[in-house]
Motif scaffolding. Structure first.
Motif, PDB file in Angstrom:
ATOM      1  N   MET A  29       5.088  12.630 -22.633  1.00 38.23           N
ATOM      2  CA  MET A  29       3.946  12.923 -23.494  1.00 38.23           C
ATOM      3  C   MET A  29       3.826  14.430 -23.693  1.00 38.23           C
ATOM      4  O   MET A  29       3.723  15.168 -22.719  1.00 38.23           O
ATOM      5  N   PRO A  30       3.865  14.897 -24.936  1.00 44.03           N
ATOM      6  CA  PRO A  30       3.817  16.336 -25.165  1.00 44.03           C
ATOM      7  C   PRO A  30       2.455  16.930 -24.819  1.00 44.03           C
ATOM      8  O   PRO A  30       1.417  16.400 -25.183  1.00 44.03           O
ATOM      9  N   THR A  31       2.475  18.038 -24.071  1.00 47.26           N
ATOM     10  CA  THR A  31       1.254  18.781 -23.784  1.00 47.26           C
ATOM     11  C   THR A  31       1.273  20.140 -24.467  1.00 47.26           C
ATOM     12  O   THR A  31       0.314  20.901 -24.358  1.00 47.26           O
ATOM     13  N   THR A  32       2.378  20.446 -25.128  1.00 43.05           N
ATOM     14  CA  THR A  32       2.487  21.656 -25.932  1.00 43.05           C
ATOM     15  C   THR A  32       3.129  21.283 -27.264  1.00 43.05           C
ATOM     16  O   THR A  32       3.779  20.249 -27.381  1.00 43.05           O
ATOM     17  N   GLN A  33       2.967  22.135 -28.240  1.00 38.48           N
ATOM     18  CA  GLN A  33       3.588  21.880 -29.533  1.00 38.48           C
ATOM     19  C   GLN A  33       5.093  22.115 -29.428  1.00 38.48           C
ATOM     20  O   GLN A  33       5.538  23.039 -28.758  1.00 38.48           O
ATOM     21  N   PRO A  34       5.900  21.257 -30.062  1.00 30.11           N
ATOM     22  CA  PRO A  34       7.354  21.336 -29.920  1.00 30.11           C
ATOM     23  C   PRO A  34       7.918  22.674 -30.359  1.00 30.11           C
ATOM     24  O   PRO A  34       7.447  23.288 -31.321  1.00 30.11           O
ATOM     25  N   ARG A  35       8.960  23.104 -29.670  1.00 26.68           N
ATOM     26  CA  ARG A  35       9.671  24.319 -30.067  1.00 26.68           C
ATOM     27  C   ARG A  35      10.794  23.990 -31.042  1.00 26.68           C
ATOM     28  O   ARG A  35      11.297  24.874 -31.728  1.00 26.68           O
ATOM     29  N   THR A  36      11.200  22.720 -31.079  1.00 24.24           N
ATOM     30  CA  THR A  36      12.243  22.284 -31.997  1.00 24.24           C
ATOM     31  C   THR A  36      11.846  20.956 -32.617  1.00 24.24           C
ATOM     32  O   THR A  36      11.382  20.049 -31.921  1.00 24.24           O
ATOM     33  N   ILE A  37      12.008  20.831 -33.931  1.00 28.17           N
ATOM     34  CA  ILE A  37      11.752  19.593 -34.676  1.00 28.17           C
ATOM     35  C   ILE A  37      13.071  19.132 -35.268  1.00 28.17           C
ATOM     36  O   ILE A  37      13.813  19.916 -35.850  1.00 28.17           O
ATOM     37  N   LEU A  38      13.365  17.845 -35.108  1.00 31.45           N
ATOM     38  CA  LEU A  38      14.574  17.274 -35.715  1.00 31.45           C
ATOM     39  C   LEU A  38      14.167  16.399 -36.888  1.00 31.45           C
ATOM     40  O   LEU A  38      13.448  15.409 -36.717  1.00 31.45           O
ATOM     41  N   LEU A  39      14.616  16.764 -38.079  1.00 28.92           N
ATOM     42  CA  LEU A  39      14.376  15.959 -39.280  1.00 28.92           C
ATOM     43  C   LEU A  39      15.634  15.148 -39.578  1.00 28.92           C
ATOM     44  O   LEU A  39      16.712  15.722 -39.783  1.00 28.92           O
ATOM     45  N   ALA A  40      15.522  13.839 -39.601  1.00 27.23           N
ATOM     46  CA  ALA A  40      16.627  12.968 -39.974  1.00 27.23           C
ATOM     47  C   ALA A  40      16.435  12.552 -41.421  1.00 27.23           C
ATOM     48  O   ALA A  40      15.415  11.950 -41.775  1.00 27.23           O
ATOM     49  N   THR A  41      17.399  12.873 -42.266  1.00 27.71           N
ATOM     50  CA  THR A  41      17.267  12.601 -43.695  1.00 27.71           C
ATOM     51  C   THR A  41      18.501  11.898 -44.223  1.00 27.71           C
ATOM     52  O   THR A  41      19.601  12.069 -43.702  1.00 27.71           O
ATOM     53  N   ASP A  42      18.318  11.103 -45.263  1.00 23.90           N
ATOM     54  CA  ASP A  42      19.463  10.504 -45.971  1.00 23.90           C
ATOM     55  C   ASP A  42      19.646  11.156 -47.336  1.00 23.90           C
ATOM     56  O   ASP A  42      20.396  10.664 -48.168  1.00 23.90           O
ATOM     57  N   LEU A  43      18.908  12.260 -47.567  1.00 21.65           N
ATOM     58  CA  LEU A  43      18.990  13.052 -48.800  1.00 21.65           C
ATOM     59  C   LEU A  43      18.423  12.331 -50.017  1.00 21.65           C
ATOM     60  O   LEU A  43      18.615  12.781 -51.145  1.00 21.65           O
ATOM     61  N   SER A  44      17.728  11.222 -49.826  1.00 18.32           N
ATOM     62  CA  SER A  44      17.108  10.526 -50.949  1.00 18.32           C
ATOM     63  C   SER A  44      15.790  11.203 -51.306  1.00 18.32           C
ATOM     64  O   SER A  44      15.226  11.972 -50.526  1.00 18.32           O
ATOM     65  N   SER A  45      15.278  10.882 -52.484  1.00 15.20           N
ATOM     66  CA  SER A  45      14.016  11.485 -52.923  1.00 15.20           C
ATOM     67  C   SER A  45      12.861  11.062 -52.030  1.00 15.20           C
ATOM     68  O   SER A  45      11.905  11.818 -51.856  1.00 15.20           O
ATOM     69  N   CYS A  85      15.630  21.604 -37.253  1.00 15.93           N
ATOM     70  CA  CYS A  85      17.003  21.123 -37.391  1.00 15.93           C
ATOM     71  C   CYS A  85      17.002  19.955 -38.370  1.00 15.93           C
ATOM     72  O   CYS A  85      16.229  19.003 -38.194  1.00 15.93           O
ATOM     73  N   ILE A  86      17.832  20.014 -39.396  1.00 17.05           N
ATOM     74  CA  ILE A  86      17.921  18.952 -40.390  1.00 17.05           C
ATOM     75  C   ILE A  86      19.247  18.223 -40.198  1.00 17.05           C
ATOM     76  O   ILE A  86      20.316  18.828 -40.305  1.00 17.05           O
ATOM     77  N   LEU A  87      19.155  16.935 -39.905  1.00 14.99           N
ATOM     78  CA  LEU A  87      20.326  16.122 -39.588  1.00 14.99           C
ATOM     79  C   LEU A  87      20.610  15.127 -40.697  1.00 14.99           C
ATOM     80  O   LEU A  87      19.728  14.371 -41.107  1.00 14.99           O
ATOM     81  N   TYR A  88      21.855  15.125 -41.160  1.00  9.55           N
ATOM     82  CA  TYR A  88      22.321  14.118 -42.108  1.00  9.55           C
ATOM     83  C   TYR A  88      23.507  13.398 -41.467  1.00  9.55           C
ATOM     84  O   TYR A  88      24.507  14.023 -41.129  1.00  9.55           O
ATOM     85  N   VAL A  89      23.364  12.091 -41.297  1.00  8.03           N
ATOM     86  CA  VAL A  89      24.415  11.294 -40.669  1.00  8.03           C
ATOM     87  C   VAL A  89      25.196  10.578 -41.757  1.00  8.03           C
ATOM     88  O   VAL A  89      24.651   9.776 -42.510  1.00  8.03           O
ATOM     89  N   MET A  90      26.475  10.875 -41.814  1.00 12.13           N
ATOM     90  CA  MET A  90      27.358  10.250 -42.794  1.00 12.13           C
ATOM     91  C   MET A  90      28.085   9.074 -42.157  1.00 12.13           C
ATOM     92  O   MET A  90      28.372   9.092 -40.954  1.00 12.13           O
ATOM     93  N   PRO A  91      28.373   8.042 -42.933  1.00 12.22           N
ATOM     94  CA  PRO A  91      29.128   6.913 -42.379  1.00 12.22           C
ATOM     95  C   PRO A  91      30.529   7.349 -41.982  1.00 12.22           C
ATOM     96  O   PRO A  91      31.084   8.307 -42.541  1.00 12.22           O
ATOM     97  N   ASN A  92      31.103   6.650 -41.007  1.00 12.53           N
ATOM     98  CA  ASN A  92      32.450   6.992 -40.552  1.00 12.53           C
ATOM     99  C   ASN A  92      33.481   6.863 -41.665  1.00 12.53           C
ATOM    100  O   ASN A  92      34.386   7.676 -41.793  1.00 12.53           O
TER     101      ASN A  92
END
Length: 285
Positions: free
Chosen positions: A1-17, A38-45
């Motif tokens: 449970m967070p007791t402080t505001q995050p130092r890192t945010i991970l955004l998972a996107t598929d690049l859609s609108s 951090c912006i993460l885009y996962v491409m299919p194998n």
């Protein structure tokens, strides 16, 4: 449970609108918290074998993805790290959240296999069920910081941690702590008397629940307790629409019927149908 505001945010996107809103919200949070994005885009194998040659080139696919992300970020003044990866989407997102020491995962609900089909898909469902950090599913168009938040409670430890997280992460927001109760075997007992008694018991239990919350000084001034009779999922959806609530915070493990709608089929319906953003927290252990 967070007791402080995050130092890192991970955004998972598929690049859609549809993920544009999630990206905008992640940028607002990163700016407000002074956090790394951090912006993460996962491409299919592998792509379908009938794709044209220029679509089968892995380097070209990665270059296009990074170019789109960088173009979308241009002019926003938000420093970020772009991460391109291949593999199973949910597993990769969870692995990257750990590797980047992210304190929050942000994603959207899109219309393809990356993040679901116009509803909560298997990947987001897996994130909600397994992520060791809060998962924020963004639907609404960001219009600034969250000013109003609803936290659902069944008085469980998971619900208490959800409330504490909301208080720590969003120190300026007004928070409604909502509990719904129903009367067991209502048809066999006195309706009015039973409802009045159950309401009084629920109000007292909510007050006891709040007494054990650990949060920054002065938090009670921001919290409004609310107890209503009826089915929790339907009441939450109606309250959100009636009061234009931008964010609902839910613990994903509970002790009663609330737990069932948070982690079962009703959870998927609620998370899919609520018009607002939803943040879920899984109790450690």
């Amino acid at each position: 449970m967070p007791t402080t505001q995050p130092r890192t945010i991970l955004l998972a996107t598929d690049l859609s609108s549809r993920c544009d809103r999630a990206q905008h919200r992640a940028m607002l949070l990163a700016k407000g918290w002074g956090a790394k994005l951090c912006i993460l885009y996962v491409m299919p194998n592998e792509g379908p074998p009938d794709l044209p040659s220029w679509r089968r080139d892995p380097a070209g696919t990665e270059a296009r993805a990074e170019r789109q992300i960088r173009t979308d970020l241009a002019g926003h003044g938000t420093a970020c790290e772009v991460i391109l990866a291949r593999g199973d989407a949910a597993e990769t997102i969870l692995a990257q959240a750990t590797a980047q020491e992210a304190g929050l995962i942000v994603t959207g609900v899109a219309r393809n296999e990356m993040l679901g089909r116009a509803a909560l898909g298997a990947i987001v469902d897996q994130l909600v069920s397994q992520a060791p950090v809060p998962v924020l599913v963004v639907k609404g168009r960001p219009r600034g910081a969250y000013a109003e938040i609803l936290v659902a409670t069944d008085f469980s430890e998971s619900a208490r941690q959800a409330l504490q997280a909301a208080l720590h992460l969003f120190p300026e927001a007004r928070i409604t702590v909502f509990h719904a109760y129903q009367i067991p075997f209502e048809g066999f007992v006195g309706h009015d008397a039973s409802r009045g008694e159950m309401h009084s018991l629920a109000v007292a239990e909510l007050e006891a629940f709040l007494q054990h919350v650990q949060a920054p000084p002065g938090w009670r001034a921001r919290v409004t307790p609310l107890v209503e009779y009826g089915e929790a999922g339907a009441l939450i959806a109606d309250y959100v629409q009636a009061r234009d609530i931008p964010l609902v915070v839910l613990g994903t493990q509970g002790r009663s019927g609330l737990a069932r709608f948070l982690v079962g089929s009703t959870a998927k319906r609620l998370l899919a149908t609520l018009p607002c953003d939803t943040m879920t927290l899984r109790q450690p252990g």
